[in-house]
Design a protein around this motif. Sequence first.
Motif, PDB file in Angstrom:
ATOM      1  N   GLN A 124     -64.854 -41.693  19.573  1.00 14.79           N
ATOM      2  CA  GLN A 124     -65.170 -43.098  19.824  1.00 14.79           C
ATOM      3  C   GLN A 124     -65.765 -43.769  18.588  1.00 14.79           C
ATOM      4  N   GLN A 184     -57.113 -37.916  23.679  1.00 17.44           N
ATOM      5  CA  GLN A 184     -58.469 -38.355  23.997  1.00 17.44           C
ATOM      6  C   GLN A 184     -58.844 -39.592  23.190  1.00 17.44           C
ATOM      7  N   SER A 207     -54.608 -32.678  22.266  1.00 15.35           N
ATOM      8  CA  SER A 207     -55.803 -33.157  22.968  1.00 15.35           C
ATOM      9  C   SER A 207     -56.555 -34.213  22.175  1.00 15.35           C
ATOM     10  N   PHE A 252     -56.618 -39.489  28.717  1.00 17.81           N
ATOM     11  CA  PHE A 252     -57.755 -38.652  28.341  1.00 17.81           C
ATOM     12  C   PHE A 252     -57.787 -37.389  29.206  1.00 17.81           C
ATOM     13  N   THR A 285     -68.535 -43.380  27.369  1.00 19.11           N
ATOM     14  CA  THR A 285     -67.937 -42.056  27.300  1.00 19.11           C
ATOM     15  C   THR A 285     -67.288 -41.674  28.631  1.00 19.11           C
ATOM     16  N   GLY A 345     -57.346 -42.438  24.964  1.00 17.52           N
ATOM     17  CA  GLY A 345     -58.152 -42.753  26.129  1.00 17.52           C
ATOM     18  C   GLY A 345     -59.394 -43.539  25.777  1.00 17.52           C
ATOM     19  N   ALA A 346     -60.044 -43.168  24.679  1.00 16.11           N
ATOM     20  CA  ALA A 346     -61.240 -43.884  24.237  1.00 16.11           C
ATOM     21  C   ALA A 346     -60.908 -45.331  23.888  1.00 16.11           C
ATOM     22  N   THR A 393     -59.726 -42.212  31.931  1.00 16.76           N
ATOM     23  CA  THR A 393     -58.361 -42.707  31.698  1.00 16.76           C
ATOM     24  C   THR A 393     -57.371 -41.552  31.854  1.00 16.76           C
ATOM     25  N   ALA A 416     -64.044 -43.601  29.098  1.00 19.18           N
ATOM     26  CA  ALA A 416     -62.945 -42.999  28.340  1.00 19.18           C
ATOM     27  C   ALA A 416     -62.421 -41.755  29.048  1.00 19.18           C
ATOM     28  N   ALA A 417     -63.350 -40.953  29.590  1.00 19.46           N
ATOM     29  CA  ALA A 417     -62.964 -39.701  30.236  1.00 19.46           C
ATOM     30  C   ALA A 417     -62.183 -39.915  31.528  1.00 19.46           C
ATOM     31  N   THR A 433     -65.985 -36.076  22.132  1.00 22.68           N
ATOM     32  CA  THR A 433     -65.614 -37.383  22.676  1.00 22.68           C
ATOM     33  C   THR A 433     -66.336 -38.508  21.938  1.00 22.68           C
TER      34      THR A 433
END
Length: 315
Positions: free
Chosen positions: A226, A22, A18, A59, A50, A25-26, A56, A53-54, A222
């Motif tokens: 980043q 993640q 994870s 993510f 944020t 994704g960020a 994608t 990113a969440a 998250t």
Amino acid sequence: MLVGIGLAVLAAIGYGLSSVMQALGARQATAASDGTGMTTASGSPTLRSTLAAAMTGVFVLGAIMDVLGFAAGAGAARMLPLFLSQTIVAGNLVITAVLGALFLGIRLHPRDWAAMILVLVALCMLGTASHAHGTTRVDLPFKLGLLVATVAIITISLLVVRRLGHAGSVVAGMSAGLLFGAIAIAVRVLDGVSPFSVTTILSDPAAWTIAVAGAFGFYLHTVALQLGAVNGSTAAMVVGETAVPGIVGVWLLGDTTVPGLGWLGALGFLLAILGAVLVALFGSSEAERSTAENEMHVPVTPRQSPSTYSPATNG
């Protein structure tokens, strides 16, 4: 006890996957943006960044791994002493570091490997010394105190991270870890699990702690990803989610070690935390390089090796 250990290992794998997903994704969200509205004046990520990113795909997949990791970790927290279950879950640091090197271009030096080996050796020591867990029954003041402490951590961490900006990566990771630690304690003492009762669970303050700490812990995790390198923020998170629950389990919930092996358990516990701290410290320079990559909108994909970066990207 073996079932609990198996669940803790599954949780470590889920959380390790994870963290890297993640982080990807960020970076993808940052690379796809034009840079406007993604950071505050102090350099911390905005709510817009944020959320981007969440959204994608990678993510979201990482979030699913988070859920699976949480479910396995919850089962482990009910079956094992918290100092053992939480420390095994801390093994996700090794998974995160290795996958981060493969997919995020994060360099691992000999000292990083030494620190990770220290964590693994410490886990073996701790597992050898661990005994059956203590109580799952506590009074109402304990649960209300846990809820109040959770709200206090959330409030303070949000203010501090916003003020520190890019320098708040470790703080955000540590705060997320403390909240995840609060979840482990709350899961351990949650009523209505056996026998199962939805009404009892929903009326238990421990369930409120799980919901609040879970939501804000996820958000702060998250933000930490980043702001800096995966290794540093994750290591700080591991310290938070391991040390406090372990101490609370021994001090207030009756968790014990095998008679005569208390010294081995204590040493293993301390060495595991020390290993995580060392990885966090060693990863500080990588945090700066990782943040610079995000600011320069340099996407990092599984097919892009560290050797393809430009000199400016490598710092």
